[in-house]
Every structure is written in structure tokens, then in C-alpha cells.
Motif scaffolding. Structure first.
Motif, PDB file in Angstrom:
ATOM      1  N   ASP A 149     -56.311 -72.959  39.415  1.00 16.37           N
ATOM      2  CA  ASP A 149     -57.010 -71.309  39.475  1.00 16.37           C
ATOM      3  C   ASP A 149     -56.408 -70.331  40.053  1.00 16.37           C
ATOM      4  OD1 ASP A 149     -59.562 -72.393  38.066  1.00 16.37           O
ATOM      5  OD2 ASP A 149     -60.301 -72.655  39.897  1.00 16.37           O
ATOM      6  N   SER A 150     -55.058 -70.717  40.712  1.00 15.28           N
ATOM      7  CA  SER A 150     -54.190 -69.902  41.048  1.00 15.28           C
ATOM      8  C   SER A 150     -53.429 -68.853  39.933  1.00 15.28           C
ATOM      9  CB  SER A 150     -52.963 -70.558  41.773  1.00 15.28           C
ATOM     10  OG  SER A 150     -52.175 -71.130  40.979  1.00 15.28           O
ATOM     11  N   TRP A 151     -53.965 -69.070  38.778  1.00 15.28           N
ATOM     12  CA  TRP A 151     -53.351 -68.249  37.795  1.00 15.28           C
ATOM     13  C   TRP A 151     -53.778 -66.685  37.892  1.00 15.28           C
ATOM     14  CZ3 TRP A 151     -56.189 -65.883  34.043  1.00 15.28           C
ATOM     15  CH2 TRP A 151     -57.638 -66.287  33.746  1.00 15.28           C
ATOM     16  N   GLU A 152     -55.096 -66.888  38.380  1.00 15.53           N
ATOM     17  CA  GLU A 152     -56.057 -65.409  38.340  1.00 15.53           C
ATOM     18  C   GLU A 152     -55.350 -64.576  39.642  1.00 15.53           C
ATOM     19  OE1 GLU A 152     -60.692 -66.307  37.451  1.00 15.53           O
ATOM     20  OE2 GLU A 152     -59.647 -67.558  39.099  1.00 15.53           O
ATOM     21  N   LYS A 153     -54.409 -65.252  40.243  1.00 16.27           N
ATOM     22  CA  LYS A 153     -53.680 -64.345  41.117  1.00 16.27           C
ATOM     23  C   LYS A 153     -52.433 -63.500  40.613  1.00 16.27           C
ATOM     24  CE  LYS A 153     -55.095 -67.072  45.150  1.00 16.27           C
ATOM     25  NZ  LYS A 153     -54.718 -68.072  46.483  1.00 16.27           N
ATOM     26  N   ASN A 154     -51.952 -64.200  39.822  1.00 15.95           N
ATOM     27  CA  ASN A 154     -50.666 -63.745  39.019  1.00 15.95           C
ATOM     28  C   ASN A 154     -50.846 -62.885  37.591  1.00 15.95           C
ATOM     29  OD1 ASN A 154     -49.140 -64.805  41.078  1.00 15.95           O
ATOM     30  ND2 ASN A 154     -49.304 -67.103  39.896  1.00 15.95           N
ATOM     31  N   TRP A 155     -51.981 -63.263  37.034  1.00 16.00           N
ATOM     32  CA  TRP A 155     -52.074 -62.813  35.811  1.00 16.00           C
ATOM     33  C   TRP A 155     -53.091 -61.495  36.280  1.00 16.00           C
ATOM     34  CZ3 TRP A 155     -49.940 -63.852  31.080  1.00 16.00           C
ATOM     35  CH2 TRP A 155     -49.059 -65.057  31.138  1.00 16.00           C
ATOM     36  N   ILE A 156     -52.955 -60.483  35.552  1.00 17.54           N
ATOM     37  CA  ILE A 156     -53.831 -59.280  35.843  1.00 17.54           C
ATOM     38  C   ILE A 156     -54.389 -58.604  34.537  1.00 17.54           C
ATOM     39  CG2 ILE A 156     -53.605 -56.768  36.673  1.00 17.54           C
ATOM     40  CD1 ILE A 156     -51.229 -57.670  38.439  1.00 17.54           C
ATOM     41  N   TYR A 157     -55.709 -58.477  34.924  1.00 17.65           N
ATOM     42  CA  TYR A 157     -56.441 -57.622  33.338  1.00 17.65           C
ATOM     43  C   TYR A 157     -56.422 -56.358  33.360  1.00 17.65           C
ATOM     44  CZ  TYR A 157     -59.237 -62.298  32.926  1.00 17.65           C
ATOM     45  OH  TYR A 157     -59.664 -63.258  32.428  1.00 17.65           O
ATOM     46  N   SER A 158     -56.298 -55.636  32.339  1.00 19.33           N
ATOM     47  CA  SER A 158     -56.179 -54.136  31.901  1.00 19.33           C
ATOM     48  C   SER A 158     -57.454 -53.764  32.353  1.00 19.33           C
ATOM     49  CB  SER A 158     -55.671 -54.151  30.485  1.00 19.33           C
ATOM     50  OG  SER A 158     -55.515 -52.651  30.335  1.00 19.33           O
ATOM     51  N   LYS A 159     -57.350 -52.562  32.980  1.00 19.39           N
ATOM     52  CA  LYS A 159     -58.563 -51.757  32.935  1.00 19.39           C
ATOM     53  C   LYS A 159     -58.442 -50.511  32.343  1.00 19.39           C
ATOM     54  CE  LYS A 159     -58.952 -53.387  38.052  1.00 19.39           C
ATOM     55  NZ  LYS A 159     -58.959 -52.842  39.160  1.00 19.39           N
ATOM     56  N   HIS A 160     -57.626 -50.441  31.399  1.00 19.88           N
ATOM     57  CA  HIS A 160     -57.566 -49.365  30.307  1.00 19.88           C
ATOM     58  C   HIS A 160     -59.014 -48.674  29.736  1.00 19.88           C
ATOM     59  CE1 HIS A 160     -55.098 -46.359  27.917  1.00 19.88           C
ATOM     60  NE2 HIS A 160     -55.988 -46.976  26.678  1.00 19.88           N
ATOM     61  N   PRO A 161     -59.358 -47.573  29.946  1.00 20.33           N
ATOM     62  CA  PRO A 161     -60.407 -46.971  29.324  1.00 20.33           C
ATOM     63  C   PRO A 161     -60.509 -47.225  27.932  1.00 20.33           C
ATOM     64  CG  PRO A 161     -58.937 -45.428  30.059  1.00 20.33           C
ATOM     65  CD  PRO A 161     -58.229 -46.408  30.477  1.00 20.33           C
ATOM     66  N   GLY A 162     -62.030 -47.231  27.460  1.00 19.99           N
ATOM     67  CA  GLY A 162     -62.009 -47.209  25.875  1.00 19.99           C
ATOM     68  C   GLY A 162     -62.215 -48.352  25.419  1.00 19.99           C
ATOM     69  N   LYS A 163     -61.893 -49.498  25.983  1.00 20.61           N
ATOM     70  CA  LYS A 163     -62.016 -50.860  25.315  1.00 20.61           C
ATOM     71  C   LYS A 163     -63.009 -51.479  26.069  1.00 20.61           C
ATOM     72  CE  LYS A 163     -58.481 -49.998  22.401  1.00 20.61           C
ATOM     73  NZ  LYS A 163     -58.580 -49.807  21.132  1.00 20.61           N
ATOM     74  N   GLU A 164     -63.469 -52.414  25.311  1.00 20.06           N
ATOM     75  CA  GLU A 164     -64.610 -53.697  26.080  1.00 20.06           C
ATOM     76  C   GLU A 164     -63.735 -55.076  25.871  1.00 20.06           C
ATOM     77  OE1 GLU A 164     -68.958 -55.129  25.882  1.00 20.06           O
ATOM     78  OE2 GLU A 164     -68.225 -53.826  24.060  1.00 20.06           O
ATOM     79  N   PHE A 165     -63.007 -55.207  26.955  1.00 13.61           N
ATOM     80  CA  PHE A 165     -62.129 -56.221  26.978  1.00 13.61           C
ATOM     81  C   PHE A 165     -62.802 -57.669  27.423  1.00 13.61           C
ATOM     82  CE2 PHE A 165     -59.127 -53.001  28.435  1.00 13.61           C
ATOM     83  CZ  PHE A 165     -58.349 -53.090  27.149  1.00 13.61           C
ATOM     84  N   GLY A 166     -62.528 -58.612  26.869  1.00 15.93           N
ATOM     85  CA  GLY A 166     -62.894 -59.841  27.069  1.00 15.93           C
ATOM     86  C   GLY A 166     -62.165 -60.722  28.372  1.00 15.93           C
ATOM     87  N   LYS A 167     -62.794 -61.901  28.556  1.00 14.47           N
ATOM     88  CA  LYS A 167     -62.422 -62.634  29.874  1.00 14.47           C
ATOM     89  C   LYS A 167     -61.810 -63.935  29.457  1.00 14.47           C
ATOM     90  CE  LYS A 167     -63.323 -59.846  33.204  1.00 14.47           C
ATOM     91  NZ  LYS A 167     -62.236 -59.088  34.044  1.00 14.47           N
ATOM     92  N   PHE A 168     -60.731 -64.239  30.202  1.00 14.70           N
ATOM     93  CA  PHE A 168     -60.158 -65.872  29.690  1.00 14.70           C
ATOM     94  C   PHE A 168     -60.842 -66.675  30.806  1.00 14.70           C
ATOM     95  CE2 PHE A 168     -57.100 -63.051  28.089  1.00 14.70           C
ATOM     96  CZ  PHE A 168     -56.313 -63.703  26.741  1.00 14.70           C
ATOM     97  N   VAL A 169     -61.053 -67.830  30.403  1.00 14.45           N
ATOM     98  CA  VAL A 169     -61.618 -68.891  31.279  1.00 14.45           C
ATOM     99  C   VAL A 169     -60.549 -70.115  31.367  1.00 14.45           C
ATOM    100  CG1 VAL A 169     -63.877 -68.410  31.176  1.00 14.45           C
ATOM    101  CG2 VAL A 169     -62.924 -70.000  29.641  1.00 14.45           C
ATOM    102  N   ARG A 170     -60.447 -70.933  32.491  1.00 13.39           N
ATOM    103  CA  ARG A 170     -59.466 -72.006  32.191  1.00 13.39           C
ATOM    104  C   ARG A 170     -60.290 -73.242  31.984  1.00 13.39           C
ATOM    105  NH1 ARG A 170     -58.355 -75.905  36.229  1.00 13.39           N
ATOM    106  NH2 ARG A 170     -56.321 -76.874  35.953  1.00 13.39           N
ATOM    107  N   THR A 171     -59.930 -73.904  30.931  1.00  9.24           N
ATOM    108  CA  THR A 171     -60.554 -75.036  30.193  1.00  9.24           C
ATOM    109  C   THR A 171     -59.428 -75.799  29.486  1.00  9.24           C
ATOM    110  OG1 THR A 171     -62.297 -75.784  29.074  1.00  9.24           O
ATOM    111  CG2 THR A 171     -61.491 -73.618  28.506  1.00  9.24           C
ATOM    112  N   ALA A 172     -59.828 -77.150  29.091  1.00 14.01           N
ATOM    113  CA  ALA A 172     -59.170 -77.634  28.066  1.00 14.01           C
ATOM    114  C   ALA A 172     -59.953 -77.672  26.604  1.00 14.01           C
ATOM    115  CB  ALA A 172     -59.167 -79.259  28.486  1.00 14.01           C
TER     116      ALA A 172
END
Length: 402
Positions: free
Chosen positions: A29-52
Motif C-alpha cells: 500500500d505504499s504506492w499511495e504515498k508516491n502516486w498523487i490524485y488530481s484535484k483539478h476542478p470540474g471532473k468527477e474522478f474515480g479511485k484506484f484500489v490495489r487488487t489482483a
């Protein structure tokens, strides 16, 4: 012994000069510290989950990050130490698993220079390279290879088909200092060529001579009507004629219905418009070819391949149906290292296929059991209805206690 020593030295020197700029396997789960979600306005962004995912070869080893929400934009990126590709190969590689049997959505990555602000990344953020599969309906199943040259995004001129099944596939782009490239899927070459030839990065070497024009007496008709051919005297026939077999109805009243006329039918003797037969044109000179001249705006560019600065990679996607898993992200100048990174891919694919077959079989068996249970419940209901019909009707008047 000396030969072995030389090989060791060569291998050591190669390892020293070869570099891995980004390698992400999403091992925890350390990937969440290195990868950054965009907060750009006007878009409804989805989330990534770690899974096989739902089916896999090795659950822990096969874990990547998966799009988890339908009908969403996704904007996730990370930055790393900047580098230049001057004099070096550039290898971009990652794996994609569309286990949701994707109908419309991207599976590509974008490579950025250091101007990228991860929290502001969006669809119009400038990038250096875009690479990977894109699927939307039966008409779009392609591998994008888009290069930015002089602030203009230029698409490859070739159509490269991507994989469209539900298993893991690796996509590799290699750009070399000799201005050539290669696209691989699952480690196998599917396209290659020269950057200048396969992208419109530079003006064309040749252009049509603006001063040249086709001579007025140039005859480019291969055939001409035969001047000696004449129309036969019996050629002209009407296209439609009155039906000779039609008869006036007995109840037809000329005063009330007007004068009766037989219906028209196609004339079997009609031959259409007459045209003289064609003969070879004795004055034919062939198709006129516009002469070309050197393009004064063209100049060769020996460093088309070169990226002055790379220090970011991101997923900037739209997906109608979520479920894509990204993994094994790699940026390096070592082609051999990238090749070795795919050593276990075939085993992964075979394991996924076996797990998917078992999963499908279990789902079919479960569905059959449900159908069987529903049929049994229906039979029980029919029996209850039949028993109710056998209960004798009671005359209420016989039990009127009032």
C-alpha cells in the motif's frame, strides 16, 4: 578464463550505464504515498484500489491498481528524478488487464516533463508521450503512440491493434537514438519503423511544384467513343408501354370514372440511352503526374528521438465500465532489463485463464442449481394449488349460528 573475465567486465560496464528511472509493481500500500490524485476542478474522478482482481495466477504477486468506479475520469500520476534520453534508448513498459471485458475506455499512460503538477493533471495537461491501448466499441481497438514535437501532439500514421480479451498483457514502446522505434505486445514486436516516416513530425521532403501545371493538350483519357459507331435505327423504344393484357373493368363508368387507360408496364424492348462503343485513345498520354520539388521548409532533424526532460508518468483516463488493472510500470534505457521483467508473463496469463475457466464453470453450476431450485419451488406451488382445489366447499347457511 580471460574470455569469461572480459564478459563479466562488459556486463558490469553495461549495468553501470543502464538506468531504471521508474519501476512500480504496487507490491504494497505504499504506492499511495508516491502516486498523487488530481484535484483539478470540474471532473468527477474515480479511485484506484490495489487488487489482483477476480481471477489471477498468484494473488499477491499479481496485485496492481484497478479502476473501481464506472463512468469516471481517472487522473493519477507520480514524479521521479528527471532524465534526458540523449544518446540512449527509451523504454516505456506496463501491463494492462481489462478483466471487466471493457466496452469503452482507455488503458494507456502519459509521460510528462517536470512541468507536471500532479494535483492539477487533466486531459489537456501537456505531455511528452502517450502510449497504450484504447478500446471503444468494435470500431476502436488500437494502441496509441502519440509523440509531442514542438508542443504539438502527433499521432502515429499506422494502425496498431491492441488486445481486447480479459487477461493481462504487456505493452512496450522502445525509442532509439537512431530515430527508430518498436512497439511490442507481450514481448513480441507488432510494429516498428522510423520516427520521421511514421509520424508527421517534420514537413515533407518533397512538395508539388507550384509552378507546374498540366499542359492543355494533355489527353489522359484511356478510351474514347468510337467516332464511326452509329445508333441502330430500331434503337429508340419507349421505357414503358400499355399493358397489352389489361382489360377494362366491367363496372367502369366512363362518365363517372373518365376515359379508361390500361396500366403501364416496363417495355421489354427498351434498351436505354444509346452510347457509342469505346475504343483505345490514340492520343492517350497516361495520367499526368504533378512534378515535385524539394520542400524549402524541410530540414532533417537527427535528434527526433530525444526527450530533453522526463520526470513524470500518469494515468489520465475515461472508463465507462471500471475494472482495468495496471501493473509492472517501467521506464528505463535498458531494453534487456525490460525484456527480463516480462519473464513470468506467460505463466501469469496461463494461470489467469485456468482460474477464469474454473470461475466460469462454478458460476454456470450455481446458475443451474438456482434454476433447479426455482423449478422445484414452482412444482411445490402447483401441488399446493391442486390441494386447495380438493377442499370441499362448505355451505355457510348450515353454520349460521345467528
Amino acid at each position: 578464463m580471460k574470455y569469461f573475465t572480459v564478459l563479466v567486465i562488459i556486463a558490469y560496464l553495461y549495468a553501470v550505464h543502464a538506468s531504471v528511472y521508474l519501476e512500480e509493481k504496487f507490491n504494497d500500500d505504499s504506492w499511495e504515498k508516491n502516486w498523487i490524485y488530481s484535484k483539478h476542478p470540474g471532473k468527477e474522478f474515480g479511485k484506484f484500489v490495489r487488487t489482483a482482481g477476480k481471477f489471477f495466477n498468484n494473488e499477491e504477486a499479481d496485485k496492481g491498481i484497478q479502476t473501481s468506479e464506472d463512468a469516471r475520469f481517472y487522473a493519477l500520476s507520480r514524479k521521479f528524478k528527471p532524465f534526458s534520453t540523449e544518446g540512449k534508448d527509451l523504454v516505456i513498459q506496463f501491463t494492462v488487464k481489462h478483466e471487466q471485458n471493457i466496452d469503452c475506455g482507455g488503458g494507456y499512460v502519459k509521460v510528462f516533463d517536470c512541468s507536471l503538477n500532479p494535483e492539477e493533471m487533466h486531459g489537456d495537461s501537456p505531455y511528452r508521450i502517450m502510449f497504450g491501448p484504447d478500446i471503444c466499441g468494435p470500431g476502436t481497438k488500437k494502441v496509441h503512440v502519440i509523440l509531442n514535437y514542438k508542443d504539438k501532439n502527433v499521432l502515429i500514421n499506422k494502425d496498431i491493434r491492441c488486445k481486447d480479451d480479459v487477461y493481462t498483457h504487456a505493452y512496450t514502446l522502445i525509442i532509439r537514438p537512431d530515430n527508430t522505434y518498436e512497439v511490442q505486445i507481450d514481448g513480441e514486436k507488432v510494429e516498428s519503423g522510423e520516427l520521421e516516416a511514421d509520424w508527421d513530425l517534420l514537413p515533407p521532403k518533397k512538395i508539388k511544384d507550384p509552378e507546374a501545371k498540366k499542359p492543355e493538350d494533355w489527353d489522359d483519357r484511356a478510351t474514347i467513343p468510337d467516332p464511326d459507331d452509329t445508333k441502330p435505327e430500331d434503337w429508340d423504344k419507349p421505357e414503358h408501354i400499355p399493358d397489352p393484357d389489361a382489360t377494362k373493368p366491367d363496372d367502369w363508368d366512363d362518365e363517372m370514372d373518365g376515359e379508361w387507360e390500361p396500366p403501364m408496364i416496363d417495355n421489354p424492348e427498351f434498351k436505354g440511352e444509346w452510347k457509342p462503343k469505346q475504343i483505345d485513345n490514340p492520343a492517350y498520354k497516361g495520367a499526368w503526374v504533378h512534378p515535385e520539388i524539394d520542400n524549402p521548409e524541410y530540414s532533417p532533424e537527427p535528434e527526433l528521438y530525444k526527450q530533453k526532460e522526463i520526470c513524470g508518468l500518469g494515468f489520465d483516463l475515461w472508463q465507462v465500465k471500471s475494472g482495468t488493472i495496471f501493473d509492472n510500470v517501467l521506464i528505463t534505457d535498458d531494453v534487456e532489463y525490460a525484456k527480463n521483467a516480462l519473464a513470468g508473463l506467460k505463466e501469469t496469463q496461463e494461470g489467469e485463464k485456468k482460474a477464469k475457466e474454473e470461475q466460469d464453470k462454478a458460476e454456470i453450476e450455481a446458475a443451474n442449481e438456482d434454476d433447479k431450485k426455482d423449478d422445484e419451488d414452482d412444482d411445490d406451488e402447483d401441488d399446493d394449488d391442486a390441494n386447495e382445489e380438493k377442499v370441499p366447499q362448505v355451505d355457510e347457511s348450515e353454520h349460521d349460528e345467528l
